[in-house]
Scaffold this motif. Structure first.
Motif, mmCIF file in Angstrom:
data_model
loop_
_atom_site.group_PDB
_atom_site.id
_atom_site.type_symbol
_atom_site.label_atom_id
_atom_site.label_comp_id
_atom_site.label_asym_id
_atom_site.label_seq_id
_atom_site.Cartn_x
_atom_site.Cartn_y
_atom_site.Cartn_z
ATOM 1 N N ARG A 239 12.482 -12.133 -22.627
ATOM 2 C CA ARG A 239 12.456 -11.379 -21.378
ATOM 3 C C ARG A 239 13.743 -10.617 -21.108
ATOM 4 O O ARG A 239 13.852 -9.922 -20.107
ATOM 5 C CB ARG A 239 12.224 -12.330 -20.193
ATOM 6 C CG ARG A 239 10.884 -13.020 -20.160
ATOM 7 C CD ARG A 239 10.766 -13.809 -18.864
ATOM 8 N NE ARG A 239 9.553 -14.614 -18.820
ATOM 9 C CZ ARG A 239 9.232 -15.421 -17.808
ATOM 10 N NH1 ARG A 239 10.052 -15.510 -16.767
ATOM 11 N NH2 ARG A 239 8.122 -16.124 -17.836
ATOM 12 N N MET A 240 14.719 -10.752 -21.965
ATOM 13 C CA MET A 240 16.044 -10.222 -21.666
ATOM 14 C C MET A 240 16.076 -8.702 -21.756
ATOM 15 O O MET A 240 15.606 -8.133 -22.744
ATOM 16 C CB MET A 240 17.084 -10.822 -22.618
ATOM 17 C CG MET A 240 17.301 -12.298 -22.437
ATOM 18 S SD MET A 240 18.644 -12.924 -23.473
ATOM 19 C CE MET A 240 17.940 -12.706 -25.101
ATOM 20 N N PRO A 241 16.632 -8.046 -20.753
ATOM 21 C CA PRO A 241 16.834 -6.603 -20.848
ATOM 22 C C PRO A 241 18.040 -6.291 -21.728
ATOM 23 O O PRO A 241 18.806 -7.187 -22.098
ATOM 24 C CB PRO A 241 17.087 -6.180 -19.392
ATOM 25 C CG PRO A 241 17.703 -7.394 -18.770
ATOM 26 C CD PRO A 241 17.050 -8.582 -19.444
ATOM 27 N N CYS A 242 18.201 -5.032 -22.064
ATOM 28 C CA CYS A 242 19.338 -4.595 -22.871
ATOM 29 C C CYS A 242 20.054 -3.484 -22.112
ATOM 30 O O CYS A 242 19.781 -2.293 -22.332
ATOM 31 C CB CYS A 242 18.857 -4.119 -24.244
ATOM 32 S SG CYS A 242 20.190 -3.844 -25.433
ATOM 33 N N PRO A 243 20.974 -3.825 -21.216
ATOM 34 C CA PRO A 243 21.620 -2.810 -20.364
ATOM 35 C C PRO A 243 22.673 -2.025 -21.125
ATOM 36 O O PRO A 243 23.191 -2.460 -22.157
ATOM 37 C CB PRO A 243 22.259 -3.659 -19.259
ATOM 38 C CG PRO A 243 22.555 -4.967 -19.919
ATOM 39 C CD PRO A 243 21.429 -5.192 -20.898
ATOM 40 N N TRP A 244 23.017 -0.880 -20.580
ATOM 41 C CA TRP A 244 24.027 -0.029 -21.207
ATOM 42 C C TRP A 244 25.410 -0.669 -21.150
ATOM 43 O O TRP A 244 26.311 -0.281 -21.901
ATOM 44 C CB TRP A 244 24.061 1.338 -20.535
ATOM 45 C CG TRP A 244 23.053 2.279 -21.095
ATOM 46 C CD1 TRP A 244 21.853 2.640 -20.554
ATOM 47 C CD2 TRP A 244 23.143 2.992 -22.338
ATOM 48 N NE1 TRP A 244 21.188 3.519 -21.374
ATOM 49 C CE2 TRP A 244 21.971 3.765 -22.474
ATOM 50 C CE3 TRP A 244 24.106 3.055 -23.346
ATOM 51 C CZ2 TRP A 244 21.731 4.579 -23.575
ATOM 52 C CZ3 TRP A 244 23.867 3.876 -24.446
ATOM 53 C CH2 TRP A 244 22.696 4.621 -24.553
#
Length: 331
Positions: A239-244
């Motif tokens: 579920r982890m996002p990959c932020p900038w």
């Protein structure tokens, strides 16, 4: 990403005059300026991570139990550990002079930490479900007394219904711990590092290096592909996002590797593992600047893949796909 292991370039030792060349100073500025800006930015944005603990060990599919992600992470760690062992056995610890092995080992560390977090998460999930079952059975046997209790008086357990609800919400909104934060940071570093490693190897180094001094083998091919394949499957499940923001950690990771190489050469180690790290050529600043800029599209590619996953699958599978609520805040 490596060439002929054990090859040599310069036979002369790197003296003081080598480090006083103008291109060395320019490359040092290219290294120092982004590192300083990255550290300053991180110090000013410490509270950007709003993930919940469950986002680190639960899957993005409601029909897929977290234990499946646990088994996959354990398998990925074991497979990568086996490949790394085979590489060290074949070439020796000299392979850790290369960025490829740094990245490969980092991805392996990620899966090790992720496995531990998944174990903890599955235990917590089972305890939570067991606790909810016990509460349901207890309510069935004491429903009359429970329903007649007022908001300020509750003889069962000494807590009001409002307090129980408040404790449940507080548990769900608790922040991640140190191990989980480290795991998430490593995940973001790996996202860019595997892209940089594999793209540079397959598209830049391999076409110009294949010859008598270097031959592509199954082991070398696996070292430059398995890391990205395992991480992409991981991103498809978690579920982890990959932020900038992870681009900064990625840049710092690469800067640490470059500093490692410079320290080795300052100690009279004359062989460069990659030709574009050589500082004695007038084109060195262009190579270093190009590599620094290449971090943006490499990390951005992974960010786009993760965003495309959340955007497309959340529309195609509205009932079975779980989209992290903090994704927009972290991006």
């Amino acid at each position: 990403m490596e060439g002929s292991v054990g090859a040599s370039s310069n036979s002369s030792l790197l003296g003081l005059e080598y480090w006083l060349q103008w291109q060395v100073l320019v490359c040092a500025l290219i290294l120092i300026l982004p590192t300083t800006m990255a550290v300053i930015f991180l110090l000013r944005n410490r509270s950007t991570n709003r993930l919940k603990p469950a986002d680190l060990w639960a899957t993005c599919w409601t029909s897929l139990h977290p234990r499946f992600l646990l088994f996959y992470r354990a398998f990925a760690f074991a497979a990568m550990a086996f490949l790394l062992f085979q590489t060290v056995a074949a070439f020796g610890f000299f392979v850790f002079f290369f960025y490829t092995q740094w990245t490969f080992a980092l991805v392996m560390v990620y899966f090790a930490l992720a496995t531990l977090v998944s174990v903890w998460g599955c235990r917590t999930d089972s305890r939570t479900q067991s606790g909810e079952t016990d509460k349901f059975l207890k309510k069935g046997s004491e429903d009359i007394m429970y329903e007649t209790t007022t908001a300020t008086e509750n003889p069962v357990g000494g807590f009001t219904k409002q307090e129980v609800h408040h404790n449940q919400v507080a548990y769900q909104e608790q922040q991640v711990g140190s191990i989980e934060n480290i795991m998430y940071i490593i995940y973001q570093i790996c996202a860019g590092a595997v892209m940089l490693t594999d793209i540079v190897f397959w598209c830049l180094l391999l076409p110009f290096m294949t010859g008598e001094s270097f031959q592509l083998t199954l082991l070398i091919g696996c070292m430059h592909s398995v890391n990205a394949v395992f991480l992409l499957i991981e991103s498809a499940l978690n579920r982890m996002p990959c932020p900038w923001l992870g681009l900064i950690y990625f840049l710092l990771w690469s800067c640490i590797y470059v500093v490692f190489q410079w320290v080795l050469h300052a100690c009279c180690f004359t062989w460069w593992p990659y030709p574009f790290l050589e500082l004695s050529t007038p084109w060195a600043p262009m190579w270093y600047l190009g590599l620094a800029l290449a971090h943006v599209p490499c990390y951005g590619l992974y960010v786009l893949l993760v965003k495309a996953k959340h955007a497309a699958l959340s529309r195609m599978f509205t009932r079975t796909f779980v989209r992290v609520s903090t994704e927009k805040k972290n991006s």
